[in-house]
Design a protein around this motif. Structure first.
Motif, PDB file in Angstrom:
ATOM      1  N   ARG A  69       0.845  -1.194   0.000  1.00  0.00           N
ATOM      2  CA  ARG A  69       0.000   0.000   0.000  1.00  0.00           C
ATOM      3  C   ARG A  69       0.874   1.235   0.000  1.00  0.00           C
ATOM      4  NH1 ARG A  69      -2.973   1.683   3.640  1.00  0.00           N
ATOM      5  NH2 ARG A  69      -4.659   2.375   2.336  1.00  0.00           N
ATOM      6  N   VAL A  70       0.498   2.208  -0.827  1.00  0.00           N
ATOM      7  CA  VAL A  70       1.225   3.475  -0.925  1.00  0.00           C
ATOM      8  C   VAL A  70       0.243   4.610  -0.679  1.00  0.00           C
ATOM      9  CG1 VAL A  70       2.624   4.988  -2.387  1.00  0.00           C
ATOM     10  CG2 VAL A  70       2.835   2.496  -2.614  1.00  0.00           C
ATOM     11  N   LEU A  71       0.598   5.489   0.245  1.00  0.00           N
ATOM     12  CA  LEU A  71      -0.174   6.694   0.533  1.00  0.00           C
ATOM     13  C   LEU A  71       0.524   7.864  -0.149  1.00  0.00           C
ATOM     14  CD1 LEU A  71      -2.273   8.450   2.038  1.00  0.00           C
ATOM     15  CD2 LEU A  71      -0.765   8.338   4.043  1.00  0.00           C
ATOM     16  N   VAL A  72      -0.194   8.559  -1.032  1.00  0.00           N
ATOM     17  CA  VAL A  72       0.352   9.715  -1.745  1.00  0.00           C
ATOM     18  C   VAL A  72      -0.268  10.976  -1.156  1.00  0.00           C
ATOM     19  CG1 VAL A  72       0.533  10.905  -3.967  1.00  0.00           C
ATOM     20  CG2 VAL A  72       0.706   8.397  -3.870  1.00  0.00           C
ATOM     21  N   ILE A  73       0.582  11.850  -0.597  1.00  0.00           N
ATOM     22  CA  ILE A  73       0.130  13.104  -0.001  1.00  0.00           C
ATOM     23  C   ILE A  73       0.685  14.251  -0.843  1.00  0.00           C
ATOM     24  CG2 ILE A  73       0.069  14.527   2.076  1.00  0.00           C
ATOM     25  CD1 ILE A  73       0.924  12.028   3.678  1.00  0.00           C
ATOM     26  N   ASP A  74      -0.210  14.977  -1.507  1.00  0.00           N
ATOM     27  CA  ASP A  74       0.215  16.109  -2.343  1.00  0.00           C
ATOM     28  C   ASP A  74      -0.978  17.026  -2.516  1.00  0.00           C
ATOM     29  OD1 ASP A  74       1.072  17.783  -4.621  1.00  0.00           O
ATOM     30  OD2 ASP A  74       2.720  16.344  -4.762  1.00  0.00           O
ATOM     31  N   ASP A  75      -0.764  18.328  -2.415  1.00  0.00           N
ATOM     32  CA  ASP A  75      -1.859  19.276  -2.549  1.00  0.00           C
ATOM     33  C   ASP A  75      -2.237  19.519  -4.008  1.00  0.00           C
ATOM     34  OD1 ASP A  75       0.660  20.585  -2.777  1.00  0.00           O
ATOM     35  OD2 ASP A  75      -0.287  22.530  -2.457  1.00  0.00           O
ATOM     36  N   ALA A 130      -5.617   5.485  10.099  1.00  0.00           N
ATOM     37  CA  ALA A 130      -6.778   4.634   9.856  1.00  0.00           C
ATOM     38  C   ALA A 130      -6.389   3.306   9.217  1.00  0.00           C
ATOM     39  CB  ALA A 130      -7.787   5.364   8.963  1.00  0.00           C
ATOM     40  N   GLN A 131      -5.463   3.354   8.272  1.00  0.00           N
ATOM     41  CA  GLN A 131      -5.030   2.145   7.576  1.00  0.00           C
ATOM     42  C   GLN A 131      -3.588   2.359   7.122  1.00  0.00           C
ATOM     43  OE1 GLN A 131      -7.563   0.932   4.356  1.00  0.00           O
ATOM     44  NE2 GLN A 131      -6.603  -1.062   4.191  1.00  0.00           N
ATOM     45  N   PRO A 132      -2.622   1.952   7.927  1.00  0.00           N
ATOM     46  CA  PRO A 132      -1.222   2.253   7.628  1.00  0.00           C
ATOM     47  C   PRO A 132      -0.760   1.713   6.266  1.00  0.00           C
ATOM     48  CG  PRO A 132      -1.445   1.494   9.878  1.00  0.00           C
ATOM     49  CD  PRO A 132      -2.780   1.271   9.206  1.00  0.00           C
ATOM     50  N   GLU A 144       5.246   8.230  14.935  1.00  0.00           N
ATOM     51  CA  GLU A 144       4.136   7.287  15.111  1.00  0.00           C
ATOM     52  C   GLU A 144       4.296   5.983  14.340  1.00  0.00           C
ATOM     53  OE1 GLU A 144       0.209   9.040  14.724  1.00  0.00           O
ATOM     54  OE2 GLU A 144       1.062  11.023  15.123  1.00  0.00           O
ATOM     55  N   PHE A 145       4.998   6.025  13.223  1.00  0.00           N
ATOM     56  CA  PHE A 145       5.152   4.858  12.345  1.00  0.00           C
ATOM     57  C   PHE A 145       6.625   4.721  11.951  1.00  0.00           C
ATOM     58  CE2 PHE A 145       0.933   6.638  11.785  1.00  0.00           C
ATOM     59  CZ  PHE A 145       0.110   5.533  11.935  1.00  0.00           C
ATOM     60  N   PRO A 146       7.487   4.363  12.903  1.00  0.00           N
ATOM     61  CA  PRO A 146       8.933   4.383  12.640  1.00  0.00           C
ATOM     62  C   PRO A 146       9.375   3.458  11.506  1.00  0.00           C
ATOM     63  CG  PRO A 146       8.443   3.353  14.755  1.00  0.00           C
ATOM     64  CD  PRO A 146       7.166   3.932  14.265  1.00  0.00           C
ATOM     65  N   ASN A 147       8.592   2.453  11.175  1.00  0.00           N
ATOM     66  CA  ASN A 147       9.028   1.504  10.141  1.00  0.00           C
ATOM     67  C   ASN A 147       8.480   1.800   8.752  1.00  0.00           C
ATOM     68  OD1 ASN A 147      10.515   0.005  12.014  1.00  0.00           O
ATOM     69  ND2 ASN A 147       8.677  -1.072  12.664  1.00  0.00           N
ATOM     70  N   VAL A 148       7.586   2.788   8.620  1.00  0.00           N
ATOM     71  CA  VAL A 148       7.041   3.093   7.298  1.00  0.00           C
ATOM     72  C   VAL A 148       8.143   3.708   6.429  1.00  0.00           C
ATOM     73  CG1 VAL A 148       6.217   5.460   7.777  1.00  0.00           C
ATOM     74  CG2 VAL A 148       5.047   4.052   6.080  1.00  0.00           C
ATOM     75  N   LYS A 149       8.137   3.362   5.154  1.00  0.00           N
ATOM     76  CA  LYS A 149       9.072   3.972   4.212  1.00  0.00           C
ATOM     77  C   LYS A 149       8.501   5.318   3.794  1.00  0.00           C
ATOM     78  CE  LYS A 149      11.875   0.457   3.927  1.00  0.00           C
ATOM     79  NZ  LYS A 149      13.208   0.524   4.484  1.00  0.00           N
ATOM     80  N   VAL A 150       9.391   6.309   3.618  1.00  0.00           N
ATOM     81  CA  VAL A 150       8.960   7.657   3.250  1.00  0.00           C
ATOM     82  C   VAL A 150       9.748   8.137   2.041  1.00  0.00           C
ATOM     83  CG1 VAL A 150       8.746  10.067   3.992  1.00  0.00           C
ATOM     84  CG2 VAL A 150       8.348   8.219   5.643  1.00  0.00           C
ATOM     85  N   LEU A 151       9.018   8.592   1.031  1.00  0.00           N
ATOM     86  CA  LEU A 151       9.605   9.210  -0.155  1.00  0.00           C
ATOM     87  C   LEU A 151       9.137  10.653  -0.184  1.00  0.00           C
ATOM     88  CD1 LEU A 151      10.939   9.423  -2.947  1.00  0.00           C
ATOM     89  CD2 LEU A 151       8.917   8.309  -3.904  1.00  0.00           C
ATOM     90  N   ALA A 152      10.072  11.605  -0.077  1.00  0.00           N
ATOM     91  CA  ALA A 152       9.744  13.027  -0.133  1.00  0.00           C
ATOM     92  C   ALA A 152       9.932  13.528  -1.559  1.00  0.00           C
ATOM     93  CB  ALA A 152      10.635  13.815   0.817  1.00  0.00           C
TER      94      ALA A 152
END
Length: 129
Positions: free
Chosen positions: A3-9, A43-45, A70-78
């Motif tokens: 699962r990938v969460l995309v956050i962008d305005d 809600a759904q990591p 809160e989610f130290p193991n999640v991968k993050v792409l900036a």
């Protein structure tokens, strides 16, 4: 399936990343800013969070700090293309220093996005049980 969460305005860019990543086999969730992104993650990591840095309400730097807390193991792409080139680059470097696993400058090519996501998560079907 990862699962990938995309956050962008930028709605167009969110939808473009959704098409690229879904086409590669990932499950995608979208959020318009850091606050909505954190609510979605709680809600759904997701396995990977792709976050823009320059956003209203809650920017990517604050979002990365919350994710790491809160989610130290999640991968993050900036990702960032905001501001002047040097400003965007320095914000990307800050993002890397505070916990982003990878960074991409906007605009980026589909191949660059998919390669970076695969490096962070592996192939889309690799995480299925």
């Amino acid at each position: 399936m990862a699962r990938v969460l995309v956050i962008d305005d930028n709605e167009d860019l969110r939808e473009l990343m959704q098409m690229m990543l879904e086409g590669a086999g990932y499950t995608i969730e979208l959020a318009a800013d850091g606050q909505a992104g954190m609510a979605a993650q709680r809600a759904q990591p997701a396995d990977l969070v792709v976050t823009d840095l320059f956003m209203p309400a809650q920017d990517g730097i604050e979002t990365i700090l919350q994710l790491r807390s809160e989610f130290p193991n999640v991968k993050v792409l900036a990702v960032s293309g905001g501001g002047k080139v040097s400003q965007a680059q320095s914000y990307l470097q800050i993002a890397k220093q505070i916990g982003a696993d990878a960074i991409l400058s906007k605009p980026f090519e589909q191949e660059d996005l998919l390669r970076t996501v695969r490096e962070l998560l592996g192939p889309a079907d690799a995480s299925s049980s």
